[in-house]
Design a protein around this motif. Structure first.
Motif: not given
Length: 824
Positions: A507-530, A552-557
């Motif tokens: 979090m750079f700032s909470k108000n106003p909100r300024m944020a950055t993030g990174t994520y790496y995942e190797n896991d199952i996903q359900q494509l086509g769900q809300s 379910l589909t294996m996804v590396r993202e």
């Protein structure tokens, strides 16, 4: 969503759950009672009850009941009513008392009064009020501004002495010195939270601008400055001249509504000079049961026909959850010999699951001064980006400042609340209970610098992985309030494969909100769900699935983003993602080479950049250290997603563009409840295999998903350009509330309809062979539903019908879906 904001609320929650009541020395004098005819025993309405030698008084309601209180010195209560002998009752100053008053008839002979048929005089006055409404709407002025003092108190109520002696409260006995009794309900209560604010409020009609600058704010037990924005004026308005009034929930019929005669009975009970102005006092009550109405009285000036004072108390049987009682009193004064402005407001609400259980009081007192009308608003105020601004030093003012600036002095008991809450936080059991509450409401269990969770993903089951076990967590606020790493590891007993994910949020700032993030995942996903669907490894998904979840589909993202909020309600989010999707026996990747030939692919690789623009005017938030809760807005909400897929980046194979637009809104349709809708449209430019096209959002569980097609399967329909709608109408018990045998259940009706129409180009249709059951939309898809919500106050059950595409295999033409929800 797992919200860290609950960490900020834990001091309130802990006290709310664990601290109870006793008797103490309260400064205000409070009296509650009921008036009867001493001869017949009948209850007497409209009796005048006042403190001696004061202007503080009230009248009894239609059951002869009354409540009255004052901070001024007084020693007696005066009760008068035409045809009865007046009475005086001694009262003990600074305490709570209850009286049963029996008035004796006066034997003075009165002259004969001949009553001839004619119009109720109260109706004539009501018509005058309605005819003059526009004159008294402050919003019709060019501009106005004033200073507001707002005090809000939250109390624990309805706990007896036996409950107070439970062992769990041994370490909290010191708080019972603060207990008082409500004059409205007669329930003993313990104050556990008090907030105060002083703000400058500005309004301009053309163009419409509404601003509030909170100059000072004080909240017992809290260090979250974002909560200060909710202590001001803009979040707590009672507009009596509107036909419908919002009291936590909209739809309460105003007693001076244009059609008030359809909902209320009116009685002219008095006329007299008040502050040198001739006024009428009119009492009112609902005509029918189980409608969102009030009872009470109002005082109206006979020249301008403006409301000078009004008391509103919700009907005892109004169909609203968790609120046992609610009353508010508004006092108006004439400004500059023209418009009448609200100068004082008092409000109390009794929250409770059951009248016999421990609940909460919410009490609010607001005063207004330095009212100025039709004066230019300073330019620096007009240029403020946010409608509510909390000054940097708002929470840093000392005791001397508050003693000088607050409009109403605090009682000694109220002043002690601040120190009491701080003392509670030091009790050892307090910290232990915080951990339990976080586990139940935040789905994480804190252990020092680490939080384990979410716990509902620890175990699940699906046909692809078999039994799935997962361990995950994130750092706690004790570690950092700016940087939060998080991750998980999981294992399936059937596929014997480890899955994992890790990332961070900064979090750079909470108000106003300024944020950055990174994520790496190797896991199952359900494509086509809300986005609203259960997480893939949520145990509830396992328990409620209506079909084996074998798609379910294996996804590396890899995903990284930067979010920038320009001002409340308007923000951008830039995201880069690199995704590798792997086939399964159920979801194969077969590239068509010739008409009868195909080649199997072992993966699909794509890289894309997405710019999201979010616009929700007047949207409000409660913010935690990392995440926040949107309180929504009364205006439409728009989101635009522009995506570019770029080939050649980290092995990406596809070049394309995608545009998606969504719009949603909630429209009040009082007295018929409200209408909610969600519209979405999208188009893909380029040639793509089916996993990268629009797989329309299905739902293969028995849980009702507001943003999915609940009768559609996963991987059933696909498009490269489409438009969809989702609509619900909530009648809020309008029909069932008028059926005698059903209205006591307080059920509420809801109907829904969802549809989508789309097309698929030949180039995308031929890019990759579809798995079984997947097809394009040759005609629109439509499903409808009718349901009942507010079942036992928490449940909604819908009957759903699939209207089109009824010839598909493995589908349901009719189904039952359920949802747990909390509504007022």
């Amino acid at each position: 969503m797992n919200l860290r904001i609950r960490k900020c609320l834990s001091p309130l929650i802990i006290v709310v759950l664990h601290i109870i009541t006793s008797l103490s020395n309260a400064q205000p004098t409070k009296v509650r009672g009921q008036v009867f005819d001493a001869v017949t025993g009948e209850m007497i309405p409209f009796v005048s009850v006042s403190f001696k030698n004061s202007t503080i008084g009230t009248i009894t309601d239609f059951n002869g009941g009354f409540f009255i209180e004052t901070r001024n010195p007084t020693d007696s209560l005066v009760i008068t009513y035409m045809g009865y002998k007046p009475q005086k009752r001694e009262v003990n100053h600074g305490s709570y008392q209850e009286f049963e008053i029996n008035l004796e008839p006066d034997n003075i002979a009165l002259e004969e009064v001949v009553v001839r048929p004619g119009e109720n005089p109260a109706h004539r006055i009501l018509r005058k009020i309605i005819d003059n409404k526009e004159r008294h709407h402050p919003e019709n002025l060019q501009s106005y501004q004033y200073e507001v003092y707002n005090k809000v108190e939250v109390d624990i109520n309805n706990v007896d002495e036996q409950f107070q002696k439970r062992k769990i409260f041994n370490q909290f006995q010191f708080v019972f010195d603060h207990v008082d009794t409500s004059s409205l309900t007669g329930k003993p209560y313990l104050p556990i939270l008090i907030t105060e604010s002083i703000s400058d409020y500005y309004y301009q009609s053309i163009p419409e601008i509404e601003k509030e600058i909170i100059k000072a704010s004080k909240i017992s037990g809290f260090e979250n400055e974002s909560l200060s924005q909710f202590t001001g004026r803009m979040f707590q308005k009672t507009r009596i001249y509107n036909n419908f009034i919002t009291m936590f929930e909209p739809g309460f019929v105003s007693p001076i509504a244009d059609f008030g005669l359809l909902y209320y009975k009116y009685y002219l009970i008095d006329s007299s000079f008040i502050e040198n102005k001739w006024c009428y006092k009119i009492s009112y009550k609902p005509i029918r049961k189980h409608e969102r109405t009030f009872s009470g009285y109002f005082i109206v000036h006979d020249t301008t026909f403006a409301i000078k004072e009004i008391q509103l108390r919700i009907a005892e049987d109004a169909n609203i959850n968790f609120i046992n009682d609610l009353a508010t009193k508004l006092i108006y004064e004439q400004v500059q010999d023209s418009i009448w402005f609200l100068t004082e407001e008092s409000f109390i609400v009794d929250f409770n699951l059951d009248d016999r259980l421990t609940g909460f009081f919410g009490r609010k007192t607001t005063t207004y001064k330095d009212i100025r009308i039709n004066e230019p608003i300073q330019e620096h105020v007009l240029q403020l980006k946010n409608d509510v601004v909390v000054q940097d030093n708002a929470m840093k003012h000392n005791t001397d400042f508050w003693e000088q600036k607050r409009h109403i002095n605090l009682s000694e008991k109220e002043e002690r609340i601040y120190s009491m809450v701080d003392s509670v936080k030091q009790v050892p059991i307090f910290k232990t209970t915080i951990d339990v509450i976080n586990l139940l409401t935040n789905y994480y269990y804190p252990i020092g610098y680490f939080e384990y969770g979410p716990y509902y993903t620890t175990y699940s089951h699906n046909p692809v992985e078999g039994h799935r076990f997962r361990i995950g967590g994130r750092t706690s606020n004790k570690f950092s309030t700016r940087f939060m790493p998080y991750g998980h590891i999981a294992y399936g007993t059937k596929d014997e494969t480890f899955k994992y994910g890790m990332g961070y949020l900064y979090m750079f700032s909470k108000n106003p909100r300024m944020a950055t993030g990174t994520y790496y995942e190797n896991d199952i996903q359900q494509l086509g769900q809300s986005d609203n669907a259960f997480q893939e490894d949520n145990i509830m998904r396992t328990l409620l699935e209506r079909r084996p979840n074998d798609k379910l589909t294996m996804v590396r993202e890899f995903r990284t983003f930067y979010e920038h909020e320009w001002f409340h309600g308007f923000s951008n989010k830039l995201t880069f993602s690199h995704k590798t999707i792997y086939p399964t026996p159920v979801i194969p990747f077969e590239m068509r080479v010739e008409q009868d030939m195909s080649v199997s692919l072992n993966r699909l690789v794509t890289s894309e950049i997405t710019l999201q623009t979010h616009w929700a005017r007047d949207e409000k938030f409660v913010m935690g250290e990392f995440e926040r809760i949107s309180l929504g807005t009364k205006r439409p909400v728009f989101d635009l997603y522009l995506t570019a897929g770029v080939n050649g980046i980290i092995g990406s194979d596809y070049h394309y563009y995608r545009a998606t637009f969504t719009m949603k809104d909630k429209i009040e349709t009082n007295p018929f409840g409200y209408f909610w809708y969600f519209l979405e449209g999208g188009k893909i430019f380029g040639t793509l295999p089916y996993p990268l096209l629009e797989l329309h959002k299905g739902n293969e569980t028995y849980a009702y998903d507001q943003y999915a097609f609940n009768m559609m399967n996963y991987y059933e329909f696909i498009s490269d350009q489409y438009i969809s709608f989702n609509a619900e109408h909530h009648f809020q018990g309008f029909f069932l509330g008028h059926i005698p045998l059903l209205r006591k259940l307080e059920w509420r009706e809801v109907i829904s309809a969802k549809g989508v129409m789309g097309t698929l180009s030949d180039k995308n249709r031929n890019e990759m062979m579809f798995p079984g059951g997947l097809t394009s939309l040759k005609k629109p898809y439509l499903e409808v539903g009718a349901g009942i919500e507010n079942i036992f106050k928490f449940f909604r059950i819908d009957a759903m019908w699939r209207i089109t595409h009824t010839d598909h295999e493995n589908i349901q033409l009719f189904g039952i879906r359920a949802k747990i929800q909390v509504i007022l």
